[in-house]
Design a protein around this motif. Structure first.
Motif, PDB file in Angstrom:
ATOM      1  N   ASP A  16       9.685 -29.170 -10.099  1.00  5.81           N
ATOM      2  CA  ASP A  16       9.962 -30.163  -9.054  1.00  5.81           C
ATOM      3  C   ASP A  16      10.712 -29.521  -7.898  1.00  5.81           C
ATOM      4  OD1 ASP A  16       8.888 -31.934 -10.871  1.00  5.81           O
ATOM      5  OD2 ASP A  16      10.826 -32.706 -11.537  1.00  5.81           O
ATOM      6  N   LYS A  31       5.717 -31.905  -6.698  1.00  7.45           N
ATOM      7  CA  LYS A  31       5.632 -31.414  -8.073  1.00  7.45           C
ATOM      8  C   LYS A  31       4.456 -30.450  -8.160  1.00  7.45           C
ATOM      9  CE  LYS A  31       6.436 -34.385 -11.513  1.00  7.45           C
ATOM     10  NZ  LYS A  31       7.862 -34.364 -11.869  1.00  7.45           N
ATOM     11  N   ASP A 288      15.633 -39.982 -19.051  1.00 10.13           N
ATOM     12  CA  ASP A 288      14.875 -38.967 -18.323  1.00 10.13           C
ATOM     13  C   ASP A 288      13.744 -38.477 -19.217  1.00 10.13           C
ATOM     14  OD1 ASP A 288      13.900 -36.779 -16.976  1.00 10.13           O
ATOM     15  OD2 ASP A 288      15.746 -35.603 -17.075  1.00 10.13           O
ATOM     16  N   GLY A 290      10.278 -36.371 -19.170  1.00  9.50           N
ATOM     17  CA  GLY A 290       9.411 -35.484 -18.409  1.00  9.50           C
ATOM     18  C   GLY A 290       8.116 -35.210 -19.132  1.00  9.50           C
ATOM     19  N   GLY A 458      12.241 -39.079 -14.195  1.00  8.88           N
ATOM     20  CA  GLY A 458      11.317 -38.122 -14.783  1.00  8.88           C
ATOM     21  C   GLY A 458       9.904 -38.638 -14.577  1.00  8.88           C
ATOM     22  N   GLY A 459       8.934 -37.759 -14.593  1.00  6.52           N
ATOM     23  CA  GLY A 459       7.561 -38.192 -14.341  1.00  6.52           C
ATOM     24  C   GLY A 459       7.051 -39.222 -15.321  1.00  6.52           C
ATOM     25  N   SER A 484      10.638 -39.433 -10.203  1.00  4.66           N
ATOM     26  CA  SER A 484      10.041 -38.325 -10.957  1.00  4.66           C
ATOM     27  C   SER A 484      10.751 -37.004 -10.719  1.00  4.66           C
ATOM     28  CB  SER A 484       8.563 -38.185 -10.599  1.00  4.66           C
ATOM     29  OG  SER A 484       8.417 -37.726  -9.277  1.00  4.66           O
ATOM     30  N   GLU A 671       4.100 -39.349  -7.445  1.00  3.09           N
ATOM     31  CA  GLU A 671       4.512 -38.528  -8.577  1.00  3.09           C
ATOM     32  C   GLU A 671       4.678 -39.291  -9.881  1.00  3.09           C
ATOM     33  OE1 GLU A 671       6.123 -38.506  -5.652  1.00  3.09           O
ATOM     34  OE2 GLU A 671       5.409 -36.595  -4.835  1.00  3.09           O
ATOM     35  N   THR A 672       4.631 -40.620  -9.865  1.00  2.00           N
ATOM     36  CA  THR A 672       4.784 -41.376 -11.104  1.00  2.00           C
ATOM     37  C   THR A 672       4.280 -42.794 -10.910  1.00  2.00           C
ATOM     38  OG1 THR A 672       6.330 -41.913 -12.902  1.00  2.00           O
ATOM     39  CG2 THR A 672       7.129 -42.227 -10.654  1.00  2.00           C
TER      40      THR A 672
END
Length: 697
Positions: A16, A31, A288, A290, A458-459, A484, A671-672
């Motif tokens: 990231d 990302k 979080d 990922g 987090g993603g 993310s 990103e998410t």
């Protein structure tokens, strides 16, 4: 006038990058897939694309570039460290194998421990001796040192750890030997007295060994990184995120890489602290998730809890004692192998399990189309309709729904379920795993998580946060802007900080003020040196003091903090009061008529980060002049044996402050994707965070 700040966070799956204009709060993020065998390549891709999108030249970034990484953690977990040697006192060469003689499972006859980061074959002994009082009884002789140099050279070691008996009280022999080896061998050498000058032989030795084993990894990487930054024209130096939530210079990080072991998760915890303070939240659970792991940290009274030891590379994730107990200050968190890349399988009993094994960035989940064949959590999210395959990373990295389906089919056949129900089972199992880990972490610390606000980032955090909150009996989830990459953002709001400790056991009533002040003077000088090397003005440096103490005769200590300033000012009565209050909080009692013994003295040197404007995001509206309108809709499944339902899909950039809408709903950003489950209602807060609240049943 722009004031650009750049941050990078290397995760197990994605790297990231965040670009912040501290003058305006404008944020641009990106990302890119992590490149495990050559991590700099992922950094170059992520940063290059980010600067191109923002229209910013490298030379415009003159502030220090802040960096978090999982390189150290992954190297120790995967046993992919450098070829390090260990030098210790004659008779103590088996310490890493004997450990502390503690069996983490008394009834497991086949108990297993992780292999030491330095093997017995690369452990060397030398005649010398320092007494427990600090008196040097025997120095290593020049012939013995010369013979040792020859043995290490013949073993072709890439680094060396020196850990001699009782060096925590007098490091003279250890530092002399380290200096000789450094000069003769030309490889990185660390002395345990510089890494962890604390009582107890095994924790000190394993900390030094882990440090030496990772020096050949982080050193070359940081050299390559700084050369690339210089060649590209970046004007800022590099600061590295530490496990304790502070940042230091790249040179100090390269000398003590073990302090980076929880670098990335610590950055996420500092971001959560920043949000908690801004939102006025007294208690907040930072969740979080990922691509490889999920982390949970409790923020109370505006600060994440810290621990003075951290166990890395556990053989069994929920069994304390099955890993390496490194003596480094760290944000107190729980980490579990539950990420978007976590792989699903059937165990020996035919039960569905998810993780801890992960597909990582290479090959990644099957839907990445990079050769992965086993079903991962991201594959399940695609099959359930929770993720749009064509919108992943804004369409720059489209996912293959067909490959996701094909990967889950064998698992579904083994369970006798449909592919959709199997995917829903994967989603539920990974959510249960994360909730159970967070709950156990809280119970171990005497904390009740019911009703705590969950901060999702987090993603893979926003897709799973509402379900995890339901399992924790929480009714409020916050989805921050740029969720993310929040860990990378956290490095930009982290203090420059170093935590130091040195053991000097003595009863509180018998402390010699001159001896104590002399020890603290040395710690202050080291803390001041570290912060000055990171570019902090001396006038901005502050100190905080603490001790590890116990009742005389006990085997474990508790940590209490005893004031701030340029000198120790706490009285014995204040220490006794603080110790008894903390002891009573943990054990529910105190012990009268037993003297308190101080074992270790602690100092935290820090400088607060520069103020930044309110963080924003590209394209977000600021006023609700119209009702939210979905950009599209698609069918999604929210549980096993449930029919697919048509769900509105909102673009996050279209949502303005004050707007609200009910779940089920999907909120997409580049990103998410935030998954708003049925029964939840969402409001857009003043800072553009999405606040999801669960309806009362």
């Amino acid at each position: 006038m722009s004031d650009w700040r750049l941050a990078v966070d290397i995760g197990g799956t994605f790297t990231d990058a965040v670009l912040l204009d501290a003058a305006t709060g404008a944020v641009t993020v990106n990302k890119a897939l992590t490149t495990p065998t050559a991590p700099l390549e992922g950094v170059q891709t992520a940063v290059g694309q980010l600067l191109s999108r923002a229209g910013v030249a490298p030379g415009e970034i003159t502030a220090p570039i802040v960096h978090a990484t999982t390189l150290i953690t992954n190297a120790l977990i995967e046993n992919k460290t450098g070829r390090a040697g260990l030098v210790t006192t004659t008779g103590f060469g088996d310490t890493l194998l004997i450990r502390d003689e503690h069996r983490y499972d008394m009834y497991d006859l086949q108990i297993e421990f992780p292999d030491p980061p330095i093997s017995r074959e690369l452990t060397f002994e030398i005649d010398e001796r320092t007494a427990a009082t600090g008196e040097v009884l025997a120095e290593p002789t020049p012939p013995a040192i010369a013979a040792l140099v020859g043995e290490l050279a013949q073993a072709r070691v890439e680094s060396v750890a020196v850990c001699l008996l009782n060096s925590y009280v007098n490091p003279a022999n250890e530092r002399r030997l380290a200096d000789e080896l450094r000069r003769e061998l030309g490889v990185p050498v660390c002395a345990s007295a510089d890494i962890s000058p604390q009582i107890r032989e095994y924790p000190r030795m394993i900390t030094a060994a882990c440090n030496a084993a990772t020096m050949p990894i982080i050193g070359p990487y940081l050299d390559e990184l700084q050369k690339w930054l210089s060649a590209e024209g970046f004007g800022g130096s590099v600061l590295m995120m530490l496990s304790n939530g502070g940042v230091v210079s790249a040179d100090d990080a390269a000398a003590a890489p073990i302090r980076l072991v929880e670098s990335g998760p610590a950055a996420g915890a500092l971001a959560a602290r920043w949000f908690a303070n801004r939102m006025g939240e007294d208690r907040l659970l930072a969740f979080d998730m990922g691509g490889t792991t999920a982390k949970a940290t409790l923020v109370e009274d505006g600060e994440p809890a810290l621990t003075t030891t951290f166990e890395v590379a556990r053989r069994y994730r929920f069994k304390k004692g099955s890993g390496f107990p490194v003596s480094v200050p760290s944000v107190d968190l729980v980490e579990i192998g539950a990420g978007g890349g976590s792989l699903a399988h059937l165990d020996q009993f035919g039960l569905l399990k998810v993780g801890p094994e992960s597909s990582g960035a290479d090959p990644g989940p099957a839907c990445y189309g990079q050769g992965g064949e086993q079903p991962a959590v991201t594959d399940a999210d695609v099959v359930l309709g929770l993720l749009d395959p064509d919108a992943f990373l804004g369409g720059d990295m489209p996912l293959d729904a067909g490959l996701a389906q094909s990967a889950i089919e064998p698992l579904a056949d083994g369970l006798g379920l449909s592919v959709t129900d199997t995917a829903a089972g994967m989603y539920e199992v990974v959510s249960q795993n994360m909730a159970a880990a967070a709950r156990m972490h809280a119970v171990e610390r005497g904390v009740d998580l019911r009703g705590v606000t969950v901060l999702a980032f987090g993603g893979a955090g926003p897709p799973h946060a509402c379900r995890v909150a339901e399992l924790l009996d929480s009714d409020r989830v916050v989805f921050p802007v740029n969720a993310s990459v929040l860990s990378a953002f956290g490095t930009l709001v982290s203090p420059v900080r170093i935590d130091l400790a040195r053991s000097m056991p003595v009863k509180l009533a018998e402390v010699d003020p001159a001896e104590r002040d002399g020890l603290l003077d040395e710690l202050r000088e080291e803390g001041r040196r570290v912060l000055l090397s990171a570019g902090v003005p001396e006038s901005d440096i502050g100190f905080r003091y603490g001790i590890d103490a116990r009742y005389t005769g006990q085997g474990n200590e508790i940590t209490i903090w005893a004031g701030v300033g340029d000198a120790w000012e706490a009285s014995d009565d204040e220490i006794v009061g603080a110790f008894e209050a903390e002891y009573r909080r943990i054990y529910g009692m105190t012990i009268d008529d037993v003297a308190i013994e101080v074992v270790t003295w602690r100092l935290s040197a820090r400088a607060d980060p520069a103020e930044i404007a309110e963080a924003g995001a590209e394209g977000l509206q600021t006023t609700a002049e119209r009702a939210p309108q979905p950009a599209s809709s698609r069918k999604a499944v929210f549980g096993r044996e449930q029919d697919a339902v048509e769900v509105p899909v909102y673009r996050r950039a279209d949502l303005a402050v004050g707007m609200s809408f009910p779940g089920p709903a999907l909120v997409e950003e580049r990103e998410t994707t935030s998954i708003i489950r049925p029964g939840w209602n969402v409001t857009v807060a003043d800072d553009a965070s999405l606040i999801a609240v669960l309806e009362e049943k």
